[in-house]
Design a protein around this motif. Structure first.
Motif, mmCIF file in Angstrom:
data_model
loop_
_atom_site.group_PDB
_atom_site.id
_atom_site.type_symbol
_atom_site.label_atom_id
_atom_site.label_comp_id
_atom_site.label_asym_id
_atom_site.label_seq_id
_atom_site.Cartn_x
_atom_site.Cartn_y
_atom_site.Cartn_z
ATOM 1 N N GLU A 134 55.221 23.461 -10.576
ATOM 2 C CA GLU A 134 54.998 24.498 -10.666
ATOM 3 C C GLU A 134 56.343 25.294 -11.241
ATOM 4 O O GLU A 134 57.376 24.358 -11.722
ATOM 5 C CB GLU A 134 55.671 24.977 -8.922
ATOM 6 N N THR A 135 55.912 26.139 -12.367
ATOM 7 C CA THR A 135 56.639 26.653 -13.594
ATOM 8 C C THR A 135 56.914 28.668 -12.938
ATOM 9 O O THR A 135 56.154 28.881 -12.512
ATOM 10 C CB THR A 135 56.824 26.893 -14.206
ATOM 11 N N PRO A 136 58.138 29.000 -13.114
ATOM 12 C CA PRO A 136 58.402 30.537 -13.128
ATOM 13 C C PRO A 136 57.717 31.085 -14.301
ATOM 14 O O PRO A 136 57.412 30.398 -15.354
ATOM 15 C CB PRO A 136 59.772 30.187 -13.334
ATOM 16 N N VAL A 137 56.891 32.373 -14.063
ATOM 17 C CA VAL A 137 56.477 33.074 -14.323
ATOM 18 C C VAL A 137 56.670 34.065 -14.952
ATOM 19 O O VAL A 137 56.839 35.026 -13.915
ATOM 20 C CB VAL A 137 54.434 33.248 -14.019
ATOM 21 N N VAL A 138 56.870 34.694 -15.952
ATOM 22 C CA VAL A 138 56.740 36.379 -16.015
ATOM 23 C C VAL A 138 56.313 36.940 -16.008
ATOM 24 O O VAL A 138 55.210 36.935 -16.856
ATOM 25 C CB VAL A 138 58.526 36.114 -17.255
ATOM 26 N N ARG A 167 63.051 27.399 -16.941
ATOM 27 C CA ARG A 167 62.467 28.354 -18.295
ATOM 28 C C ARG A 167 61.047 28.409 -17.608
ATOM 29 O O ARG A 167 60.243 27.726 -17.367
ATOM 30 C CB ARG A 167 61.722 26.881 -19.819
ATOM 31 N N PRO A 168 60.575 29.727 -18.354
ATOM 32 C CA PRO A 168 59.639 30.076 -17.892
ATOM 33 C C PRO A 168 58.508 29.536 -18.935
ATOM 34 O O PRO A 168 58.617 29.196 -19.762
ATOM 35 C CB PRO A 168 59.727 31.794 -17.948
ATOM 36 N N SER A 169 57.200 29.418 -17.863
ATOM 37 C CA SER A 169 55.842 28.912 -18.715
ATOM 38 C C SER A 169 54.896 29.664 -19.256
ATOM 39 O O SER A 169 54.440 29.474 -20.380
ATOM 40 C CB SER A 169 55.537 27.686 -17.758
ATOM 41 N N ARG A 170 55.027 30.860 -19.034
ATOM 42 C CA ARG A 170 54.632 31.905 -19.437
ATOM 43 C C ARG A 170 55.002 33.190 -19.160
ATOM 44 O O ARG A 170 55.734 33.298 -18.547
ATOM 45 C CB ARG A 170 53.026 32.106 -19.113
ATOM 46 N N ARG A 176 63.113 31.645 -22.234
ATOM 47 C CA ARG A 176 63.166 30.742 -21.895
ATOM 48 C C ARG A 176 64.629 30.777 -22.099
ATOM 49 O O ARG A 176 65.508 29.334 -21.533
ATOM 50 C CB ARG A 176 62.202 29.956 -22.402
ATOM 51 N N THR A 177 64.805 30.722 -23.219
ATOM 52 C CA THR A 177 66.289 30.526 -24.076
ATOM 53 C C THR A 177 68.051 30.933 -22.505
ATOM 54 O O THR A 177 68.490 30.278 -22.138
ATOM 55 C CB THR A 177 67.133 30.791 -25.233
ATOM 56 N N ALA A 233 66.761 31.826 -19.565
ATOM 57 C CA ALA A 233 67.071 30.695 -18.646
ATOM 58 C C ALA A 233 67.993 29.679 -18.491
ATOM 59 O O ALA A 233 68.389 28.640 -17.291
ATOM 60 C CB ALA A 233 65.304 30.383 -17.813
ATOM 61 N N GLU A 234 67.592 28.529 -19.523
ATOM 62 C CA GLU A 234 67.986 27.734 -19.632
ATOM 63 C C GLU A 234 69.428 27.085 -19.863
ATOM 64 O O GLU A 234 70.233 26.697 -18.783
ATOM 65 C CB GLU A 234 67.295 26.778 -20.570
ATOM 66 N N ALA A 235 70.210 28.535 -20.553
ATOM 67 C CA ALA A 235 71.517 28.310 -20.303
ATOM 68 C C ALA A 235 71.480 29.047 -19.474
ATOM 69 O O ALA A 235 73.263 28.667 -18.704
ATOM 70 C CB ALA A 235 71.731 29.887 -21.428
ATOM 71 N N ALA A 236 71.008 29.760 -18.378
ATOM 72 C CA ALA A 236 71.738 30.150 -17.320
ATOM 73 C C ALA A 236 72.146 29.463 -16.028
ATOM 74 O O ALA A 236 72.340 28.703 -15.521
ATOM 75 C CB ALA A 236 72.004 31.554 -16.672
ATOM 76 N N ILE A 237 70.999 28.219 -15.806
ATOM 77 C CA ILE A 237 70.413 27.529 -15.115
ATOM 78 C C ILE A 237 69.759 26.329 -15.428
ATOM 79 O O ILE A 237 70.238 25.084 -14.205
ATOM 80 C CB ILE A 237 68.976 28.437 -14.389
ATOM 81 N N GLY A 238 69.409 25.972 -16.366
ATOM 82 C CA GLY A 238 68.912 24.882 -16.477
ATOM 83 C C GLY A 238 67.577 24.778 -17.077
ATOM 84 O O GLY A 238 67.306 26.183 -16.800
ATOM 85 N N LYS A 239 66.905 23.655 -18.223
ATOM 86 C CA LYS A 239 65.418 23.680 -18.014
ATOM 87 C C LYS A 239 64.282 23.927 -17.016
ATOM 88 O O LYS A 239 63.434 24.842 -17.524
ATOM 89 C CB LYS A 239 65.494 22.020 -18.473
ATOM 90 N N PRO A 240 64.481 22.871 -16.295
ATOM 91 C CA PRO A 240 63.708 23.643 -15.092
ATOM 92 C C PRO A 240 63.557 25.035 -14.981
ATOM 93 O O PRO A 240 62.318 25.296 -14.433
ATOM 94 C CB PRO A 240 63.954 23.037 -13.771
#
Length: 380
Positions: free
Chosen positions: A318-322, A352-355, A340-341, A343-350
């Motif tokens: 599963e991934t986040p989608v915006v 990152r929205p995929s779409r 994506r940038t 989300a990764e900076a604030a929370i981590g790589k997992p």
């Protein structure tokens, strides 16, 4: 006590019915329960039975007493002051009900914005609210959802009439969903005095203002979940004792708590909400709060009103989608890369929205909140 179903959507009819319900009755039923789902009689002291499914759940009929509704209204006046209220919200949701109750409790007839919400309609009604008592101006107040505030701020930055209308209110309560910090800053720069609220139908609406509980309200974090106690709590769910017992728990000291289903903390008396217990995806084996991702994304230009939902992914599970309105996004690839940038900076790589999915209009409930079930259907 007799329960009457209020038909039609005229806020003035609801105002008249509430005036009676806060007195000797009868109680009124709001929302859209299935036919035959509500009884003709309700417990004594009931003012409103409000049926809501929120943005994701199944219908539930929340029993709100006269005491709970008036306690909330009085606590609000104690915190921000008393005066005349403007109702720009759907009247049959708890935030709209509370605007009317505050007016009734304070003895000031609320102003009502009927029909479709727009900046021009807001200015028209706000400009007619000015009044005085014994030569002293009566303060004015209103309550908005973030999408409405976004509309007003966007217009006010180019229209001085809208800017003056925003600045004319002593306080503007904003609730219903997370308020992006950037939007609050833009509103503040226009002179708007914003107070962020947190609460639900089960707490008679907002009961925490800018992180601080109203007088008489207690908030605690138990195993990461926020729980609320105090005089504004609902009696429970009509005709559903099992759900009532599960959601409204009494502790060893006899204190009755509402289990919010929200994740958060309470530190030095200040409440912070980070998301929903159940609004999580497992991306690559890591739990990711979609609410946290959404808060991060909404701080980006063009994505202030975006919604983040979960979707299946062949690689990660599963991934986040915006999901965002097409008109607000200048360049799709750039916006997705920024999301994506961030989300990764604030929370981590997992996280990152995929779409990034662009739609003509974000589906919304009548309350102004995003219709997350409809939005998830658009994502597929």
């Amino acid at each position: 006590m007799r329960l009457e179903r209020l038909t039609g959507d005229d806020p003035r009819d609801l105002l008249r019915a509430l005036r009676a319900a806060l007195g000797a009755g009868p109680a009124i039923a709001l929302g859209a329960p299935p036919r035959g789902a509500l009884p003709d009689e309700v417990p004594a002291g009931t003012a409103v039975v409000l049926t809501t499914s929120g943005s994701t759940g199944v219908p539930k009929s929340v029993v709100l007493s006269r005491h709970a509704l008036t306690s909330s209204a009085l606590a609000t006046a104690a915190r921000i002051g008393a005066g005349r209220w403007l109702l720009p919200l759907t009247a049959s949701y708890v935030a709209g009900v509370q605007v009317l109750v505050r007016g009734l409790v304070q003895g000031e007839e609320p102003a009502i914005l009927s029909g479709r919400f727009s900046a021009q309609a807001f200015v028209h009604v706000a400009s007619g609210m000015h009044s005085s008592r014994h030569g002293i101006r009566v303060p004015t107040y209103t309550s908005l959802v973030p999408a409405q505030l976004q509309t007003l701020v966007g217009a006010a930055e180019h229209d001085p009439d809208v800017s003056r209308a925003l600045a004319s209110f002593e306080t503007i309560l904003v609730g219903g969903q997370a308020l992006p910090a950037a939007l609050r800053e833009r509103a503040g720069a226009l002179g708007a005095r914003i107070v962020r609220t947190y609460g639900s139908t089960e707490t008679s609406g907002g009961c925490v203002y800018d992180g601080v509980p109203l007088d008489g309200v207690r908030v605690a974090a138990v195993d990461g979940e926020l729980r609320i106690a105090g005089p504004t709590l609902a009696e429970g769910y009509l005709g559903d004792p099992e759900r009532t017992a599960e959601v409204f728990a009494t502790d060893a000291d006899g204190v009755r708590w509402y289990r919010t289903g929200d994740v958060g903390t309470v530190a030095d008396g200040v409440v912070s909400v980070t998301g929903r217990v159940d609004n999580v995806v497992v991306s690559g084996g890591v739990n990711v709060s979609l609410d946290r991702v959404e808060r991060v994304v909404r701080e980006l230009p063009g994505l202030e009103d975006a919604v983040v939902v979960g979707a299946p992914d062949d690689r990660w599970g599963e991934t986040p989608v915006v999901v965002a309105a097409r008109a607000s996004v200048a360049e799709e690839e750039t916006a997705l890369a920024a999301a994506r940038t961030a989300a990764e900076a604030a929370i981590g790589k997992p996280a990152r929205p995929s779409r990034l999915v662009l739609v003509d209009t974000l589906p919304r409930l009548a309350s102004g909140k995003p219709d997350r079930r409809a939005i998830r259907a658009l994502v597929g």
